[in-house]
Design an enzyme around this catalytic site. Structure first.
Site, PDB file in Angstrom:
ATOM      1  N   HIS A   1      -1.274  -1.946  -4.108  1.00 49.83           N
ATOM      2  CA  HIS A   1      -2.531  -1.649  -3.414  1.00 49.83           C
ATOM      3  C   HIS A   1      -2.737  -0.139  -3.343  1.00 49.83           C
ATOM      4  CE1 HIS A   1      -5.810  -2.766  -0.648  1.00 49.83           C
ATOM      5  NE2 HIS A   1      -5.451  -1.732   0.083  1.00 49.83           N
TER       6      HIS A   1
ATOM      7  N   HIS B   1      -8.504  -0.206  -3.690  1.00 48.80           N
ATOM      8  CA  HIS B   1      -9.355  -0.360  -2.501  1.00 48.80           C
ATOM      9  C   HIS B   1     -10.165   0.923  -2.332  1.00 48.80           C
ATOM     10  CE1 HIS B   1      -9.378  -0.853   2.198  1.00 48.80           C
ATOM     11  NE2 HIS B   1     -10.594  -0.912   1.669  1.00 48.80           N
TER      12      HIS B   1
ATOM     13  N   MET C   1     -10.496  -6.409   6.370  1.00 45.73           N
ATOM     14  CA  MET C   1      -9.713  -5.378   7.049  1.00 45.73           C
ATOM     15  C   MET C   1      -9.270  -5.888   8.411  1.00 45.73           C
ATOM     16  SD  MET C   1      -9.468  -3.000   4.908  1.00 45.73           S
ATOM     17  CE  MET C   1      -8.581  -1.859   5.976  1.00 45.73           C
TER      18      MET C   1
ATOM     19  N   ASP D   1      -5.624  -6.756   5.219  1.00 45.37           N
ATOM     20  CA  ASP D   1      -5.155  -5.397   5.003  1.00 45.37           C
ATOM     21  C   ASP D   1      -5.161  -4.615   6.317  1.00 45.37           C
ATOM     22  OD1 ASP D   1      -6.466  -2.653   2.927  1.00 45.37           O
ATOM     23  OD2 ASP D   1      -4.596  -2.892   4.044  1.00 45.37           O
TER      24      ASP D   1
ATOM     25  N   MET E   1     -12.411   3.089  -0.449  1.00 40.55           N
ATOM     26  CA  MET E   1     -13.027   3.425   0.823  1.00 40.55           C
ATOM     27  C   MET E   1     -13.884   4.675   0.568  1.00 40.55           C
ATOM     28  SD  MET E   1      -9.710   2.626   3.155  1.00 40.55           S
ATOM     29  CE  MET E   1      -8.644   2.637   1.718  1.00 40.55           C
TER      30      MET E   1
ATOM     31  N   SER F   1       0.850  -1.195   0.000  1.00 35.24           N
ATOM     32  CA  SER F   1       0.000   0.000   0.000  1.00 35.24           C
ATOM     33  C   SER F   1       0.879   1.237   0.000  1.00 35.24           C
ATOM     34  CB  SER F   1      -0.878   0.031   1.259  1.00 35.24           C
ATOM     35  OG  SER F   1      -1.354   1.357   1.464  1.00 35.24           O
TER      36      SER F   1
ATOM     37  N   GLY G   1      -0.304   2.309   9.291  1.00 37.86           N
ATOM     38  CA  GLY G   1       0.485   2.296  10.522  1.00 37.86           C
ATOM     39  C   GLY G   1      -0.270   1.889  11.774  1.00 37.86           C
TER      40      GLY G   1
END
Ligand code: DX5
Ligand code: ZN
Length: 216
Positions: free
Chosen positions: A31, A64, A135, A173, A66, A6, A143
């Site tokens: 990602h 992805h 998730m 993920d 969101m 990512s 982080g």
């Protein structure tokens, strides 16, 4: 396991170079975390940025979304070069029509579930999916710490995929590193999204190889 880095917390001032860095790690996919500031309390990037990244690499673009209404921009993400389009089952879009639209564009359709959403939320759609994304953090930021309590959910989805004899890939993920990747693989995950752990690694290619050497 496959590795899908990512770039959410990368150096956006050097985004092109960061794509080169990801390629040099030997990763399997890229990602791309799209955040709209509504579905999650953060805002990242959209189709214009992805379109500029497309010619820089042959890596599969694992996008992805969101987003509260991902159905409104599927064509834009397809045009930008997305290969896998992940929508959240919790979004405000009609799930089945949006998945059908992604598939009609020749792309791999994927469903993502947040930590509070049960495994069976994806079961009605499994026949249409190329990938399920579980998730292992609350979506919105890189982080964060890996949520071990998501592993029964991973196992339940793995069991359902195998019970039906489907070839749906299972991706995790959030908070993935060399140690948590082993935990996720043991639960049944095939693909690891890795953000901070990769960008903070002393030897990113070695970490990538280490995670790629993990089998379920
Ligand atoms: C969070 C994103 C994740 C995140 C992963 O909402 O979906 O892809 O960037 O980053 P790490 O590996 O740092 O948790
Ligand atoms: Zn993500």
């Amino acid at each position: 396991m496959k590795v899908s880095p990512s770039i959410l917390t990368c150096d956006y001032a050097r985004l092109g170079d960061e794509i080169g860095f990801v390629e040099r790690t030997g990763a399997d996919m890229l990602h791309l975390d799209v955040m709209d500031g509504v579905f999650v309390p953060n805002l990242s990037f959209g189709p214009p940025v992805i379109k500029r990244l497309r010619p820089l690499t042959g890596l599969t673009f694992d996008v992805h979304l969101m987003m509260q209404y991902p159905d409104r921009l599927i064509d834009a993400f397809v045009d930008a070069g997305a290969d896998i389009i992940n929508i959240h089952v919790e979004s405000g879009s009609p799930i089945e029509p949006t998945l059908d639209h992604i598939i009609s564009c020749g792309k791999k359709a994927a469903l993502t579930i947040k930590p509070a959403t049960p495994a069976n939320a994806v079961f009605p759609y499994l026949d249409k999916l190329g990938l399920v994304l579980v998730m292992t953090v609350e979506p919105g930021f890189g982080g964060q710490s890996f949520m071990h309590e998501m592993m029964p959910k991973v196992a339940a989805i793995r069991n359902e995929i195998d019970r039906r004899g489907l070839s749906v890939e299972l991706e995790v993920d959030g908070g993935i590193n060399a140690q948590t990747a082993v935990v996720a693989a043991r639960a049944g995950a095939d693909i690891a999204v890795v953000g901070n752990a990769l960008f903070a690694a002393d030897d990113a290619p070695a970490l990538t190889r280490q995670i790629q050497s993990i089998s379920r």
